[in-house]
Design an enzyme around this catalytic site. Structure first.
Site, PDB file in Angstrom:
ATOM      1  N   ARG A  74       0.916  -1.042   0.033  1.00  0.00           N
ATOM      2  CA  ARG A  74      -0.045   0.099  -0.050  1.00  0.00           C
ATOM      3  C   ARG A  74       0.925   1.255   0.209  1.00  0.00           C
ATOM      4  O   ARG A  74       0.336   2.278  -0.646  1.00  0.00           O
ATOM      5  CB  ARG A  74      -1.095  -0.093   1.217  1.00  0.00           C
ATOM      6  CG  ARG A  74      -2.056   1.134   0.934  1.00  0.00           C
ATOM      7  CD  ARG A  74      -2.769   1.594   2.293  1.00  0.00           C
ATOM      8  NE  ARG A  74      -2.901   0.504   3.357  1.00  0.00           N
ATOM      9  CZ  ARG A  74      -3.781   0.156   3.486  1.00  0.00           C
ATOM     10  NH1 ARG A  74      -5.004  -0.078   2.803  1.00  0.00           N
ATOM     11  NH2 ARG A  74      -3.804  -0.911   4.462  1.00  0.00           N
ATOM     12  N   ARG A 119       7.220   0.182   1.622  1.00  0.00           N
ATOM     13  CA  ARG A 119       7.271  -0.804   2.741  1.00  0.00           C
ATOM     14  C   ARG A 119       6.003  -1.965   2.247  1.00  0.00           C
ATOM     15  O   ARG A 119       5.063  -1.556   1.748  1.00  0.00           O
ATOM     16  CB  ARG A 119       7.165  -0.382   4.068  1.00  0.00           C
ATOM     17  CG  ARG A 119       5.916   0.747   4.234  1.00  0.00           C
ATOM     18  CD  ARG A 119       6.450   1.487   5.557  1.00  0.00           C
ATOM     19  NE  ARG A 119       5.228   2.365   6.030  1.00  0.00           N
ATOM     20  CZ  ARG A 119       4.902   3.580   5.443  1.00  0.00           C
ATOM     21  NH1 ARG A 119       5.534   3.932   4.297  1.00  0.00           N
ATOM     22  NH2 ARG A 119       3.802   4.218   6.086  1.00  0.00           N
ATOM     23  N   CYS A 141      -7.641 -12.731  18.862  1.00  0.00           N
ATOM     24  CA  CYS A 141      -8.243 -11.292  19.444  1.00  0.00           C
ATOM     25  C   CYS A 141      -9.670 -11.270  18.573  1.00  0.00           C
ATOM     26  O   CYS A 141      -9.788 -10.889  17.598  1.00  0.00           O
ATOM     27  CB  CYS A 141      -7.235 -10.263  18.993  1.00  0.00           C
ATOM     28  SG  CYS A 141      -5.545 -10.738  19.660  1.00  0.00           S
ATOM     29  N   CYS A 181      -9.783  -8.553  16.226  1.00  0.00           N
ATOM     30  CA  CYS A 181      -8.883  -8.703  14.982  1.00  0.00           C
ATOM     31  C   CYS A 181      -9.438  -7.932  13.618  1.00  0.00           C
ATOM     32  O   CYS A 181     -10.378  -8.285  13.309  1.00  0.00           O
ATOM     33  CB  CYS A 181      -8.579  -9.919  14.531  1.00  0.00           C
ATOM     34  SG  CYS A 181      -7.431 -10.225  13.301  1.00  0.00           S
ATOM     35  N   LYS A 185      -3.161   5.042   6.494  1.00  0.00           N
ATOM     36  CA  LYS A 185      -3.114   5.609   7.854  1.00  0.00           C
ATOM     37  C   LYS A 185      -2.996   7.206   8.082  1.00  0.00           C
ATOM     38  O   LYS A 185      -2.327   7.750   7.260  1.00  0.00           O
ATOM     39  CB  LYS A 185      -1.973   5.026   8.922  1.00  0.00           C
ATOM     40  CG  LYS A 185      -2.023   3.550   8.889  1.00  0.00           C
ATOM     41  CD  LYS A 185      -0.764   3.075   9.698  1.00  0.00           C
ATOM     42  CE  LYS A 185      -0.894   1.557   9.871  1.00  0.00           C
ATOM     43  NZ  LYS A 185      -0.442   0.956   8.545  1.00  0.00           N
TER      44      LYS A 185
HETATM   45  C1  PLP Z   1       0.333  -0.386   8.525  1.00  0.00           C
HETATM   46  C2  PLP Z   1       0.829  -0.830   7.494  1.00  0.00           C
HETATM   47  C3  PLP Z   1       2.303  -0.536   7.186  1.00  0.00           C
HETATM   48  C4  PLP Z   1       3.134   0.375   8.224  1.00  0.00           C
HETATM   49  O1  PLP Z   1       2.825   1.566   8.166  1.00  0.00           O
HETATM   50  P1  PLP Z   1       3.822   2.303   9.386  1.00  0.00           P
HETATM   51  O2  PLP Z   1       2.934   3.688   9.254  1.00  0.00           O
HETATM   52  O3  PLP Z   1       5.008   2.624   8.544  1.00  0.00           O
HETATM   53  O4  PLP Z   1       4.028   1.706  10.705  1.00  0.00           O
HETATM   54  C5  PLP Z   1       2.828  -0.897   6.058  1.00  0.00           C
HETATM   55  N1  PLP Z   1       1.894  -1.749   5.330  1.00  0.00           N
HETATM   56  C6  PLP Z   1       0.684  -2.021   5.282  1.00  0.00           C
HETATM   57  C7  PLP Z   1      -0.214  -2.710   4.473  1.00  0.00           C
HETATM   58  C8  PLP Z   1       0.070  -1.291   6.708  1.00  0.00           C
HETATM   59  O5  PLP Z   1      -1.351  -1.635   6.750  1.00  0.00           O
HETATM   60  S1  SF4 Z   2      -3.887 -11.192  13.436  1.00  0.00           S
HETATM   61 FE1  SF4 Z   2      -5.628 -10.789  14.690  1.00  0.00          FE
HETATM   62  S2  SF4 Z   2      -5.945 -12.242  16.056  1.00  0.00           S
HETATM   63 FE2  SF4 Z   2      -3.771 -12.693  15.377  1.00  0.00          FE
HETATM   64  S3  SF4 Z   2      -2.645 -11.522  17.007  1.00  0.00           S
HETATM   65 FE3  SF4 Z   2      -2.956 -10.183  15.458  1.00  0.00          FE
HETATM   66  S4  SF4 Z   2      -4.809  -8.861  16.174  1.00  0.00           S
HETATM   67 FE4  SF4 Z   2      -4.671 -10.877  17.136  1.00  0.00          FE
END
Ligand code: PLP
Ligand code: SF4
Length: 345
Positions: free
Chosen positions: A85, A89, A102, A105, A312
C-alpha cells in the site's frame, strides 16, 4: 489451550451475550492460551482481558459500513500473501495462524482460516517482487502471528528475504509476547541474531497494563537485549482501555520496560467489531488528555487506517488556529494564545 465454548465454561461463568455467540464462516475461531487465561479476573464479566479473547454475540452483527476488508488490502495485494500500500514498505502475511485470536482482530477476513504458513512459491513470489522493487526498504512480517512459525521456517524465510534485498529492515509484528511469552526462547532469538546485516524491529501489541506481566516483559527484553528495538501498537478498545488512566499506565509501563508506544489505533470498520469501537470524539479527547499527562517518549500516535484503503492518518485536534499579519496563531495545551511568525526573508 482453550478452543471452544464448552472448555470456556469450565473456567468462566459465561454471560448470555457470550453464550449466544455463533460460529459462522466469517467468525474467528476461539483460541486462548493457558497463560492468558491465568491473567484473567474470572469473577469480573467485564474484565478487559476477557473482553479481548472471549467471543460475544456482538461479533455476529454487522454495523453500517462495516466490511470484511475495510482497508481494501485485497485490492492492494500483488499476491495473496503480501500487501503493497505504501511505496517503500510491504506487509507479508506469513501465516493466518495466531497463538490466540483477538476478538477485535481487523484482519479476520484472513486470520484463523487454517491455511497455514506461506508456501515456497509464496516466498519466491515475494522475493522476486522485492528484487524488482528496490524502493521497498521495510517489510512487515505479519499475519496472523509470524512467531507461530517454527524457528527453522523463520530462518529459511529471513535468509530468502535478505538474499533478495540485503538491506531490508524487517519488522516482526507479533502478539506472542503478550499471549504466550514462553515462545520467546533463546533459540528463537538466535535466529534473528544470525542475520546481523540489517536491523529487525519488534512490533508488539499490548492493549492493557495487566498484559505487561513479568514474563511478558522478560520475553520482550530478550529481543531488546539482542539489539532489536521494541515498539508497541495498541488498539483503542471500548471496555478495555478507553480511559485516560488505563492508557497512561499502559504507556508509562511500556516506556519503563524499553518498549516505545508507537501507534494507538482507532478501531477499523471490520465486520462484527462495532462493540469495540470508541466514538472518535472520545478518542480525540483521550489523545488530548494523554498529551498533557505523558512525555513525548511515552506518547503514541493516535491514528486511523481509513476505509476503502485510504491508509493511515494521524488523529489529533489542531493546535493552529489561523494566521494573521503577526504570524501563525497557536493554542497551547492549556488553552492560551501564542504567535509564531514565519521568517521574514
Ligand atoms: C500499517 C501498514 C504498514 C506500516 O505503516 P507504518 O505507518 O510505517 O507503521 C505497511 N503496510 C501496510 C499494508 C500497513 O497496513
Ligand atoms: S492477527 Fe488478529 S487475532 Fe492474530 S494476533 Fe493479530 S490482532 Fe490478534
Amino acid at each position: 489451550m482453550i478452543t471452544s465454548i464448552q472448555q470456556l465454561k469450565k473456567h468462566l461463568t459465561l454471560t448470555e451475550e457470550e453464550l449466544s455467540w455463533k460460529e459462522s464462516p466469517n467468525s474467528l475461531p476461539i483460541l486462548i492460551t493457558d497463560y492468558y487465561m491465568s491473567l484473567m479476573d474470572k469473577t469480573d464479566i467485564n474484565d478487559p482481558l476477557r473482553r479481548q479473547c472471549v467471543p460475544t454475540a456482538a461479533e455476529n452483527r454487522t454495523a453500517g459500513l462495516e466490511d470484511p476488508d475495510p482497508l481494501a488490502e485485497v485490492e492492494h495485494s500483488p499476491s495473496s500473501r503480501f500487501i503493497h500500500r505504501y511505496k517503500n514498505r510491504i506487509a507479508l502475511l506469513t501465516t493466518d495462524v495466531c497463538a490466540q485470536y483477538c476478538r477485535h482482530c481487523f484482519r479476520r477476513r484472513f486470520t484463523g482460516n487454517l491455511m497455514g504458513p506461506l508456501t515456497e512459491e509464496d516466498i519466491r513470489d515475494c522475493c522476486s517482487y522485492l528484487e524488482k522493487h528496490p524502493e521497498i526498504k521495510e517489510i512487515l512480517l505479519t499475519g496472523g502471528d509470524v512467531l507461530t512459525l517454527s524457528d527453522s521456517f523463520l530462518h529459511h524465510l529471513i535468509s530468502c528475504l535478505r538474499k533478495a534485498s540485503p538491506a531490508l529492515v524487517i519488522r516482526i509484528c507479533t502478539r506472542m509476547v503478550a499471549v504466550n511469552p514462553d515462545r520467546i526462547t533463546d533459540s528463537l532469538i538466535s535466529v534473528f541474531k544470525s542475520f546481523p546485516e540489517a536491523p529487525f524491529y519488534l512490533m508488539t501489541q499490548f492493549n492493557h497494563p495487566r498484559e505487561l506481566t513479568e514474563s511478558a516483559v522478560k520475553a520482550t527484553a530478550k529481543f531488546i537485549d539482542a539489539g532489536i528495538p521494541a515498539m508497541n501498537q495498541s488498539v483503542l478498545l471500548r471496555g478495555v482501555n478507553d480511559n485516560a488512566d488505563t492508557l497512561e499506565e499502559l504507556c508509562n509501563s511500556l516506556v519503563f520496560n524499553r518498549i516505545k508506544p508507537y501507534y494507538l489505533f482507532q478501531g477499523d470498520l471490520v465486520t462484527g467489531t462495532e462493540t469495540f469501537r470508541v466514538p472518535l470524539e472520545k478518542g480525540l479527547a483521550l489523545e488530548k488528555e494523554l498529551r498533557k499527562r505523558l512525555s513525548g517518549l511515552a506518547m503514541p500516535l493516535y491514528a486511523a487506517d481509513l476505509p476503502q484503503g485510504g491508509g493511515k492518518v494521524p488523529l489529533c485536534g489542531s493546535y493552529i488556529e489561523g494566521k494573521d499579519e503577526r504570524g501563525w496563531i497557536f493554542r497551547t495545551s492549556d488553552n492560551q494564545k501564542r504567535i509564531y511568525p514565519d521568517p521574514q526573508e
